[in-house]
Design a protein around this motif. Structure first.
Motif, PDB file in Angstrom:
ATOM      1  N   ILE A 104      11.652  -2.645  -5.999  1.00 22.91           N
ATOM      2  CA  ILE A 104      10.911  -2.885  -4.763  1.00 22.91           C
ATOM      3  C   ILE A 104      10.389  -1.581  -4.154  1.00 22.91           C
ATOM      4  CG2 ILE A 104      11.082  -3.730  -2.384  1.00 22.91           C
ATOM      5  CD1 ILE A 104      13.021  -5.834  -3.389  1.00 22.91           C
ATOM      6  N   ASN A 105      11.246  -0.557  -4.083  1.00 25.25           N
ATOM      7  CA  ASN A 105      10.827   0.715  -3.495  1.00 25.25           C
ATOM      8  C   ASN A 105       9.678   1.336  -4.276  1.00 25.25           C
ATOM      9  OD1 ASN A 105      12.680   0.572  -1.436  1.00 25.25           O
ATOM     10  ND2 ASN A 105      14.202   1.869  -2.437  1.00 25.25           N
ATOM     11  N   GLN A 106       9.753   1.244  -5.589  1.00 25.17           N
ATOM     12  CA  GLN A 106       8.680   1.776  -6.426  1.00 25.17           C
ATOM     13  C   GLN A 106       7.364   1.057  -6.153  1.00 25.17           C
ATOM     14  OE1 GLN A 106       8.643   1.075 -10.818  1.00 25.17           O
ATOM     15  NE2 GLN A 106       8.754   3.307 -10.956  1.00 25.17           N
ATOM     16  N   GLN A 107       7.438  -0.254  -5.986  1.00 23.59           N
ATOM     17  CA  GLN A 107       6.233  -1.027  -5.690  1.00 23.59           C
ATOM     18  C   GLN A 107       5.662  -0.661  -4.315  1.00 23.59           C
ATOM     19  OE1 GLN A 107       6.382  -5.371  -7.025  1.00 23.59           O
ATOM     20  NE2 GLN A 107       8.539  -4.799  -7.263  1.00 23.59           N
ATOM     21  N   LEU A 108       6.537  -0.462  -3.323  1.00 26.84           N
ATOM     22  CA  LEU A 108       6.082  -0.063  -1.991  1.00 26.84           C
ATOM     23  C   LEU A 108       5.385   1.293  -2.032  1.00 26.84           C
ATOM     24  CD1 LEU A 108       9.072  -1.152   0.279  1.00 26.84           C
ATOM     25  CD2 LEU A 108       6.729  -2.028   0.378  1.00 26.84           C
ATOM     26  N   ILE A 109       5.944   2.222  -2.794  1.00 28.65           N
ATOM     27  CA  ILE A 109       5.338   3.547  -2.920  1.00 28.65           C
ATOM     28  C   ILE A 109       3.955   3.445  -3.555  1.00 28.65           C
ATOM     29  CG2 ILE A 109       5.505   5.774  -4.084  1.00 28.65           C
ATOM     30  CD1 ILE A 109       8.539   5.570  -3.802  1.00 28.65           C
ATOM     31  N   ILE A 110       3.854   2.641  -4.621  1.00 21.63           N
ATOM     32  CA  ILE A 110       2.564   2.477  -5.306  1.00 21.63           C
ATOM     33  C   ILE A 110       1.535   1.837  -4.375  1.00 21.63           C
ATOM     34  CG2 ILE A 110       1.368   1.255  -7.165  1.00 21.63           C
ATOM     35  CD1 ILE A 110       3.903   1.570  -8.857  1.00 21.63           C
ATOM     36  N   MET A 111       1.950   0.804  -3.633  1.00 22.26           N
ATOM     37  CA  MET A 111       1.010   0.145  -2.717  1.00 22.26           C
ATOM     38  C   MET A 111       0.616   1.063  -1.570  1.00 22.26           C
ATOM     39  SD  MET A 111       2.012  -3.909  -2.541  1.00 22.26           S
ATOM     40  CE  MET A 111       3.801  -3.775  -2.570  1.00 22.26           C
ATOM     41  N   GLY A 112       1.571   1.883  -1.117  1.00 23.16           N
ATOM     42  CA  GLY A 112       1.254   2.862  -0.087  1.00 23.16           C
ATOM     43  C   GLY A 112       0.256   3.893  -0.586  1.00 23.16           C
ATOM     44  N   LEU A 113       0.439   4.329  -1.828  1.00 25.69           N
ATOM     45  CA  LEU A 113      -0.490   5.293  -2.427  1.00 25.69           C
ATOM     46  C   LEU A 113      -1.874   4.681  -2.601  1.00 25.69           C
ATOM     47  CD1 LEU A 113       1.739   6.996  -5.168  1.00 25.69           C
ATOM     48  CD2 LEU A 113       0.778   8.069  -3.120  1.00 25.69           C
ATOM     49  N   ILE A 114      -1.906   3.413  -3.019  1.00 26.10           N
ATOM     50  CA  ILE A 114      -3.188   2.720  -3.172  1.00 26.10           C
ATOM     51  C   ILE A 114      -3.927   2.665  -1.841  1.00 26.10           C
ATOM     52  CG2 ILE A 114      -4.259   0.461  -3.581  1.00 26.10           C
ATOM     53  CD1 ILE A 114      -2.162   0.003  -5.772  1.00 26.10           C
ATOM     54  N   MET A 115      -3.194   2.315  -0.784  1.00 27.13           N
ATOM     55  CA  MET A 115      -3.788   2.247   0.551  1.00 27.13           C
ATOM     56  C   MET A 115      -4.327   3.617   0.973  1.00 27.13           C
ATOM     57  SD  MET A 115      -4.263   0.156   3.230  1.00 27.13           S
ATOM     58  CE  MET A 115      -2.973  -1.102   3.193  1.00 27.13           C
ATOM     59  N   SER A 116      -3.542   4.671   0.726  1.00 25.80           N
ATOM     60  CA  SER A 116      -3.943   6.026   1.115  1.00 25.80           C
ATOM     61  C   SER A 116      -5.170   6.481   0.330  1.00 25.80           C
ATOM     62  CB  SER A 116      -2.790   7.005   0.884  1.00 25.80           C
ATOM     63  OG  SER A 116      -1.678   6.677   1.692  1.00 25.80           O
ATOM     64  N   ILE A 117      -5.183   6.232  -0.993  1.00 26.72           N
ATOM     65  CA  ILE A 117      -6.311   6.649  -1.833  1.00 26.72           C
ATOM     66  C   ILE A 117      -7.592   5.921  -1.422  1.00 26.72           C
ATOM     67  CG2 ILE A 117      -7.249   6.587  -4.177  1.00 26.72           C
ATOM     68  CD1 ILE A 117      -4.370   7.027  -5.185  1.00 26.72           C
ATOM     69  N   LEU A 142       7.002   5.996   3.695  1.00 33.26           N
ATOM     70  CA  LEU A 142       8.378   6.490   3.632  1.00 33.26           C
ATOM     71  C   LEU A 142       9.309   5.610   4.457  1.00 33.26           C
ATOM     72  CD1 LEU A 142      10.449   8.637   2.817  1.00 33.26           C
ATOM     73  CD2 LEU A 142       9.752   9.966   4.834  1.00 33.26           C
ATOM     74  N   ILE A 143       8.853   5.222   5.650  1.00 30.84           N
ATOM     75  CA  ILE A 143       9.657   4.353   6.513  1.00 30.84           C
ATOM     76  C   ILE A 143       9.934   3.021   5.810  1.00 30.84           C
ATOM     77  CG2 ILE A 143       9.629   3.006   8.649  1.00 30.84           C
ATOM     78  CD1 ILE A 143      10.186   5.920   9.126  1.00 30.84           C
ATOM     79  N   ALA A 144       8.897   2.474   5.157  1.00 21.50           N
ATOM     80  CA  ALA A 144       9.056   1.189   4.462  1.00 21.50           C
ATOM     81  C   ALA A 144      10.047   1.309   3.318  1.00 21.50           C
ATOM     82  CB  ALA A 144       7.699   0.706   3.950  1.00 21.50           C
ATOM     83  N   VAL A 145       9.946   2.411   2.565  1.00 22.08           N
ATOM     84  CA  VAL A 145      10.858   2.620   1.431  1.00 22.08           C
ATOM     85  C   VAL A 145      12.296   2.733   1.917  1.00 22.08           C
ATOM     86  CG1 VAL A 145      11.536   4.259  -0.365  1.00 22.08           C
ATOM     87  CG2 VAL A 145       9.125   3.667  -0.064  1.00 22.08           C
ATOM     88  N   LEU A 146      12.493   3.373   3.059  1.00 24.16           N
ATOM     89  CA  LEU A 146      13.837   3.523   3.609  1.00 24.16           C
ATOM     90  C   LEU A 146      14.352   2.229   4.246  1.00 24.16           C
ATOM     91  CD1 LEU A 146      13.521   7.056   5.253  1.00 24.16           C
ATOM     92  CD2 LEU A 146      14.665   6.461   3.107  1.00 24.16           C
ATOM     93  N   GLY A 147      13.461   1.241   4.346  1.00 22.37           N
ATOM     94  CA  GLY A 147      13.870  -0.047   4.899  1.00 22.37           C
ATOM     95  C   GLY A 147      13.854  -0.105   6.407  1.00 22.37           C
ATOM     96  N   LEU A 148      13.322   0.949   7.051  1.00 23.32           N
ATOM     97  CA  LEU A 148      13.357   0.993   8.506  1.00 23.32           C
ATOM     98  C   LEU A 148      12.231   0.195   9.159  1.00 23.32           C
ATOM     99  CD1 LEU A 148      14.275   4.737   9.115  1.00 23.32           C
ATOM    100  CD2 LEU A 148      15.781   2.745   9.103  1.00 23.32           C
ATOM    101  N   SER A 149      11.174  -0.107   8.393  1.00 24.41           N
ATOM    102  CA  SER A 149      10.061  -0.851   8.991  1.00 24.41           C
ATOM    103  C   SER A 149      10.517  -2.232   9.444  1.00 24.41           C
ATOM    104  CB  SER A 149       8.910  -0.981   7.985  1.00 24.41           C
ATOM    105  OG  SER A 149       9.337  -1.660   6.823  1.00 24.41           O
TER     106      SER A 149
END
Length: 209
Positions: free
Chosen positions: A150-163, A53-60
């Protein structure tokens, strides 16, 4: 799609390589049982979701560029790991799994407390780990297609990492539960707690450097 396929083995490698999350799940699973290990995993997964979520918001990127914020996360995480390590090393009780299971039958509240602590340890160790920030701002961007969302890709990669983390750590908890007979030995129990404590302190010192 090609970028995501290339990202998969990198993400799997980052999950499988032993780190703080692995040590906490091993410690809590062997000390309080597989349910505690799963609660630790749940906390870890929530931590990954937080950073996604932080990455998607650009705060990272902002955190990485802010010396104060990055240093705060770094040293807070280091202090937390050292605290967990010292607590594990100097624990006075060295209970076998049979004793823990007997306590679980007679005392519901302490068991719930252990599960809550396991969850919080997994959550905080992940949120306060500066290396997680670096994963999102250094590794993930290499697999992002700037022509796509970009945000969609970050969410997908985050989900991949979590799974991947969930699958791997559930497997680890099952293996540990199968090998729990070793933990019925009080000498092994005591040696494990102290060695785990030293490793956690080592991770904390390494994080703070």
């Amino acid at each position: 799609m090609d970028n995501l396929i290339a990202y998969l083995p990198i993400a799997a490698m980052m999950v499988i390589i032993p780190g703080v999350d692995t040590m906490l799940i091993i410690k809590n699973t062997l000390t309080y049982g597989p349910k505690a290990g799963r609660y630790t995993l749940l906390g870890t997964s929530m931590g990954l979701a937080f950073w996604t979520l932080i990455a998607v918001l650009g705060l990272s990127v902002v955190i990485a560029k802010s010396v104060f914020l990055f240093s705060f996360i770094k040293y807070a995480g280091a202090a937390f790991l050292i605290y967990l390590g010292i607590k594990s090393f100097f624990t006075k009780s060295s209970l076998s799994l049979n004793e823990l299971q007997e306590q679980a039958k007679n005392q519901v509240t302490p068991t719930k407390k252990h599960h809550k602590e396991s969850f919080l340890q997994g959550l905080l160790s992940n949120i306060l780990n500066p290396k997680t920030v670096l994963v999102y701002i250094t590794i993930m961007p290499q697999f992002i297609d700037l022509k796509e969302n970009i945000n969609q890709q970050l969410i997908i990669m985050g989900l991949i990492m979590s799974i991947l983390a969930i699958v791997w750590f559930l497997l680890l908890v099952s293996i540990l539960d199968y090998a729990k007979k070793w933990f019925n030995n009080p000498k092994f129990n005591k040696a494990f707690q102290k060695s785990t404590g030293l490793i956690l302190v080592g991770f904390g010192i390494k994080t703070g450097i």
